[in-house]
Design a protein around this motif. Structure first.
Motif, PDB file in Angstrom:
ATOM      1  N   LEU A  52     -11.533  37.444 -11.113  1.00 20.18           N
ATOM      2  CA  LEU A  52     -10.993  38.811 -11.094  1.00 20.18           C
ATOM      3  C   LEU A  52     -10.330  39.025  -9.923  1.00 20.18           C
ATOM      4  N   ASN A  53      -9.223  39.790 -10.380  1.00 19.45           N
ATOM      5  CA  ASN A  53      -8.115  40.256  -9.117  1.00 19.45           C
ATOM      6  C   ASN A  53      -8.561  41.591  -8.866  1.00 19.45           C
ATOM      7  N   PHE A  54      -9.285  41.845  -7.770  1.00 16.55           N
ATOM      8  CA  PHE A  54      -9.562  43.182  -7.157  1.00 16.55           C
ATOM      9  C   PHE A  54      -8.703  44.113  -6.995  1.00 16.55           C
ATOM     10  N   GLY A  55      -7.251  43.560  -6.711  1.00 19.89           N
ATOM     11  CA  GLY A  55      -6.150  44.590  -6.273  1.00 19.89           C
ATOM     12  C   GLY A  55      -5.473  45.249  -7.665  1.00 19.89           C
ATOM     13  N   PHE A  56      -6.006  44.875  -8.835  1.00 19.33           N
ATOM     14  CA  PHE A  56      -5.395  45.527 -10.159  1.00 19.33           C
ATOM     15  C   PHE A  56      -6.641  46.326 -10.882  1.00 19.33           C
ATOM     16  N   ASN A  57      -6.233  47.417 -11.190  1.00 22.56           N
ATOM     17  CA  ASN A  57      -6.999  48.158 -12.001  1.00 22.56           C
ATOM     18  C   ASN A  57      -6.516  49.572 -12.852  1.00 22.56           C
ATOM     19  N   THR A  58      -6.813  49.755 -13.691  1.00 25.71           N
ATOM     20  CA  THR A  58      -6.114  50.974 -14.484  1.00 25.71           C
ATOM     21  C   THR A  58      -6.618  52.450 -14.046  1.00 25.71           C
ATOM     22  N   HIS A  59      -7.618  52.633 -13.381  1.00 27.24           N
ATOM     23  CA  HIS A  59      -8.051  53.866 -12.784  1.00 27.24           C
ATOM     24  C   HIS A  59      -9.444  53.841 -12.104  1.00 27.24           C
ATOM     25  N   THR A  60      -9.796  54.857 -11.427  1.00 24.21           N
ATOM     26  CA  THR A  60     -11.099  54.981 -10.721  1.00 24.21           C
ATOM     27  C   THR A  60     -11.877  56.289 -11.504  1.00 24.21           C
ATOM     28  N   MET A  61     -12.934  56.377 -11.266  1.00 19.63           N
ATOM     29  CA  MET A  61     -13.526  57.494 -11.775  1.00 19.63           C
ATOM     30  C   MET A  61     -15.060  57.571 -10.849  1.00 19.63           C
ATOM     31  N   LYS A  62     -15.467  59.053 -10.833  1.00 19.73           N
ATOM     32  CA  LYS A  62     -16.741  59.171 -10.221  1.00 19.73           C
ATOM     33  C   LYS A  62     -17.824  59.402 -11.156  1.00 19.73           C
ATOM     34  N   MET A  63     -18.888  58.757 -11.119  1.00 18.00           N
ATOM     35  CA  MET A  63     -19.949  59.116 -12.104  1.00 18.00           C
ATOM     36  C   MET A  63     -21.072  58.822 -11.215  1.00 18.00           C
ATOM     37  N   ASP A  64     -22.250  59.943 -11.432  1.00 18.70           N
ATOM     38  CA  ASP A  64     -23.119  60.070 -10.766  1.00 18.70           C
ATOM     39  C   ASP A  64     -23.173  59.921  -9.312  1.00 18.70           C
ATOM     40  N   GLY A  65     -22.216  60.257  -8.594  1.00 21.84           N
ATOM     41  CA  GLY A  65     -21.550  60.137  -7.033  1.00 21.84           C
ATOM     42  C   GLY A  65     -21.271  58.645  -6.675  1.00 21.84           C
ATOM     43  N   ILE A  66     -21.217  58.029  -7.662  1.00 24.12           N
ATOM     44  CA  ILE A  66     -20.537  56.559  -7.751  1.00 24.12           C
ATOM     45  C   ILE A  66     -19.165  56.314  -7.943  1.00 24.12           C
ATOM     46  N   THR A  67     -18.224  55.797  -7.148  1.00 20.89           N
ATOM     47  CA  THR A  67     -16.902  55.565  -7.510  1.00 20.89           C
ATOM     48  C   THR A  67     -16.730  54.241  -8.262  1.00 20.89           C
ATOM     49  N   TRP A  68     -16.408  54.650  -9.515  1.00 19.39           N
ATOM     50  CA  TRP A  68     -16.104  53.180 -10.322  1.00 19.39           C
ATOM     51  C   TRP A  68     -14.605  52.665 -10.375  1.00 19.39           C
ATOM     52  N   THR A  69     -14.534  51.530 -10.399  1.00 19.74           N
ATOM     53  CA  THR A  69     -13.204  50.999 -10.413  1.00 19.74           C
ATOM     54  C   THR A  69     -12.947  50.373 -11.911  1.00 19.74           C
ATOM     55  N   CYS A  70     -12.101  50.897 -12.783  1.00 18.89           N
ATOM     56  CA  CYS A  70     -12.087  50.652 -13.940  1.00 18.89           C
ATOM     57  C   CYS A  70     -10.830  49.790 -14.314  1.00 18.89           C
ATOM     58  N   ILE A  71     -11.032  49.203 -15.557  1.00 18.92           N
ATOM     59  CA  ILE A  71     -10.024  48.389 -16.056  1.00 18.92           C
ATOM     60  C   ILE A  71     -10.068  48.704 -17.711  1.00 18.92           C
ATOM     61  N   ASP A  72      -9.679  49.588 -18.181  1.00 18.85           N
ATOM     62  CA  ASP A  72      -9.515  49.937 -19.556  1.00 18.85           C
ATOM     63  C   ASP A  72     -10.925  50.413 -19.634  1.00 18.85           C
ATOM     64  N   ASP A  73     -11.572  49.656 -20.508  1.00 18.73           N
ATOM     65  CA  ASP A  73     -13.191  50.214 -20.906  1.00 18.73           C
ATOM     66  C   ASP A  73     -14.328  49.409 -20.224  1.00 18.73           C
ATOM     67  N   TYR A  74     -14.048  48.884 -19.057  1.00 24.19           N
ATOM     68  CA  TYR A  74     -15.019  48.295 -18.400  1.00 24.19           C
ATOM     69  C   TYR A  74     -14.791  48.829 -16.801  1.00 24.19           C
ATOM     70  N   ALA A  75     -15.764  49.163 -16.216  1.00 26.57           N
ATOM     71  CA  ALA A  75     -15.925  49.184 -14.902  1.00 26.57           C
ATOM     72  C   ALA A  75     -16.748  48.599 -13.933  1.00 26.57           C
ATOM     73  N   TYR A  76     -16.685  48.482 -12.473  1.00 23.62           N
ATOM     74  CA  TYR A  76     -17.337  48.058 -11.471  1.00 23.62           C
ATOM     75  C   TYR A  76     -17.445  48.905 -10.553  1.00 23.62           C
ATOM     76  N   ALA A  77     -18.641  48.677  -9.896  1.00 22.28           N
ATOM     77  CA  ALA A  77     -18.913  49.340  -8.618  1.00 22.28           C
ATOM     78  C   ALA A  77     -19.497  48.641  -7.516  1.00 22.28           C
ATOM     79  N   LEU A  78     -19.232  48.975  -6.351  1.00 26.51           N
ATOM     80  CA  LEU A  78     -19.912  48.292  -5.226  1.00 26.51           C
ATOM     81  C   LEU A  78     -21.314  48.791  -5.048  1.00 26.51           C
ATOM     82  N   ILE A  79     -22.292  48.059  -4.901  1.00 28.28           N
ATOM     83  CA  ILE A  79     -23.599  48.838  -4.738  1.00 28.28           C
ATOM     84  C   ILE A  79     -24.197  48.180  -3.472  1.00 28.28           C
ATOM     85  N   ASP A  80     -23.834  46.941  -2.854  1.00 31.26           N
ATOM     86  CA  ASP A  80     -24.118  46.830  -1.436  1.00 31.26           C
ATOM     87  C   ASP A  80     -22.932  45.986  -0.898  1.00 31.26           C
ATOM     88  N   ALA A  81     -23.243  45.365   0.321  1.00 30.05           N
ATOM     89  CA  ALA A  81     -21.973  44.703   0.943  1.00 30.05           C
ATOM     90  C   ALA A  81     -21.317  43.778   0.231  1.00 30.05           C
TER      91      ALA A  81
END
Length: 123
Positions: free
Chosen positions: A84-113
């Motif tokens: 995974l190259n963390f420098g490239f994504n398609t968009h970000t979104m906020k859902m339930d107070g969490i900012t998600w980094t998205c790549i098309d139809d998949y998303a990831y969010a930092l939950i701790d350090a």
């Protein structure tokens, strides 16, 4: 009316001078218009190709890591090792107070350090 009395215009593809038959005609022929538009589209695809290749790889990594699950938690090192190259994504979104980094139809969010939650978005 003589040909010299009408306004001439220049074809953007070939540079040839011609007399347009319509007021909005920009190309000497339909073939020139198609070729011009195809060349322009090719330039755009070429400019985006490196970025899109990285995004496609990132999407594939998230797809493989997530597997059949709706959500999964993985470490930063695991995702980095998976490619995974963390420098490239398609968009970000906020859902339930969490900012998600998205790549098309998949998303990831930092939950701790050092841990990320990965989900598949419902499109």
């Amino acid at each position: 009316m003589k040909e010299d009395d009408t306004e001439k215009t220049i074809d953007p593809l070939t540079g040839e001078e011609f007399v347009p038959k319509r007021s909005n005609q920009k190309f000497a022929s339909r073939e020139n218009q198609i070729r011009f538009n195809n060349l322009r589209a090719k330039e755009i695809r070429k400019a985006k190709s490196k970025t899109r290749k990285i995004l496609d790889t990132n999407r594939k990594v998230l797809q493989i890591v997530l597997g059949p699950y709706n959500e999964i938690i993985r470490s930063y090192d695991y995702l980095l090792g998976a490619g995974l190259n963390f420098g490239f994504n398609t968009h970000t979104m906020k859902m339930d107070g969490i900012t998600w980094t998205c790549i098309d139809d998949y998303a990831y969010a930092l939950i701790d350090a050092n841990t990320f939650k990965i989900i598949k978005l419902k499109v």
